[in-house]
Structures are given as structure tokens and as C-alpha cells.
Design a protein around this motif. Structure first.
Motif, PDB file in Angstrom:
ATOM      1  N   CYS A  18       0.831  -1.200   0.000  1.00 50.92           N
ATOM      2  CA  CYS A  18       0.000   0.000   0.000  1.00 50.92           C
ATOM      3  C   CYS A  18       0.869   1.255   0.000  1.00 50.92           C
ATOM      4  CB  CYS A  18      -0.909   0.004   1.233  1.00 50.92           C
ATOM      5  SG  CYS A  18      -2.368  -1.043   1.033  1.00 50.92           S
ATOM      6  N   HIS A  41      -8.834   1.285  -5.325  1.00 52.32           N
ATOM      7  CA  HIS A  41      -8.280   0.605  -4.139  1.00 52.32           C
ATOM      8  C   HIS A  41      -8.531   1.453  -2.888  1.00 52.32           C
ATOM      9  CE1 HIS A  41      -5.351  -1.409  -1.525  1.00 52.32           C
ATOM     10  NE2 HIS A  41      -4.890  -0.205  -1.240  1.00 52.32           N
ATOM     11  N   CYS A  45      -9.780   0.779   1.047  1.00 49.77           N
ATOM     12  CA  CYS A  45      -8.591   0.609   1.880  1.00 49.77           C
ATOM     13  C   CYS A  45      -8.404   1.863   2.733  1.00 49.77           C
ATOM     14  CB  CYS A  45      -7.359   0.346   1.027  1.00 49.77           C
ATOM     15  SG  CYS A  45      -5.870   0.090   2.001  1.00 49.77           S
ATOM     16  N   CYS A  48      -4.829   3.513   3.162  1.00 48.75           N
ATOM     17  CA  CYS A  48      -4.402   4.275   1.982  1.00 48.75           C
ATOM     18  C   CYS A  48      -5.155   5.590   1.900  1.00 48.75           C
ATOM     19  CB  CYS A  48      -4.663   3.483   0.701  1.00 48.75           C
ATOM     20  SG  CYS A  48      -3.357   2.306   0.336  1.00 48.75           S
TER      21      CYS A  48
HETATM   22 ZN   LIG Z   1      -4.139   0.215   0.551  1.00 51.25          ZN
END
Ligand SMILES: [Zn+2]
Length: 88
Positions: A18, A41, A45, A48
Motif C-alpha cells: 500500500c 483501491h 482501503c 491508503c
Molecule cells: Zn491500501
């Protein structure tokens, strides 16, 4: 819902972490495919997404304050801590 093919896999077959993806993304060193992959993503996530928000906030802050090239590391750490605290 299946994950799209990860365009961040290196030639050795190793997936970028990440943090690595985020760094490349922030540096603008990504292809259109990688950019789109990372954006989707980030939707699922949280680490992130948070890191991205923190980084953007810091960049904005530095730009506003016009500190020239680079702020002291402890100032950056302080800002990060503040933003993370505020969010949680
Ligand atoms: Zn991530």
C-alpha cells in the motif's frame, strides 16, 4: 466482486505494498491504469485513504505557509498526528 488485475505487480511478480503504491501515486509516477487501480483501491482501503488525505493536507499546508523547500520533520509529524487524531 472480484479485484481487477493489480497493475502494480513488478516484473518479479511481487505486489507493491500500500505504501509503495501510495508513494508512486503521490509522485505522479503511475500509468493511467495504475492510477485508476489505486483510486478504486482507496475506496475500500482505509489506511491508503487516510495516508492520502494526510499527505494532501500537509502539501496544502506547506503551500499555504510557503516555507520554501521542505518543512522541519517534526512539524510534518505534528501535522500528521493532528489530522489522524481529528479523524478518529
Ligand atoms: Zn491500501
Amino acid at each position: 466482486m472480484s479485484e481487477p488485475t493489480n497493475p502494480f505487480v513488478s516484473s518479479s511478480g511481487r505486489r507493491a505494498t500500500c505504501m509503495e503504491m501510495l508513494q508512486l501515486f503521490l509522485d505522479g509516477e503511475v500509468t493511467t491504469e495504475q492510477r485508476e487501480y489505486f483510486l478504486s483501491h482507496m475506496d475500500h482501503c482505509m489506511p491508503c485513504f487516510k495516508s492520502y488525505q494526510v499527505d494532501m493536507a500537509i502539501k496544502q499546508l506547506l503551500k499555504d505557509r510557503c516555507c520554501g523547500d521542505g518543512a522541519p520533520v517534526d512539524l510534518v509529524a505534528q501535522i500528521k498526528a493532528q489530522i489522524i487524531q481529528k479523524d478518529s
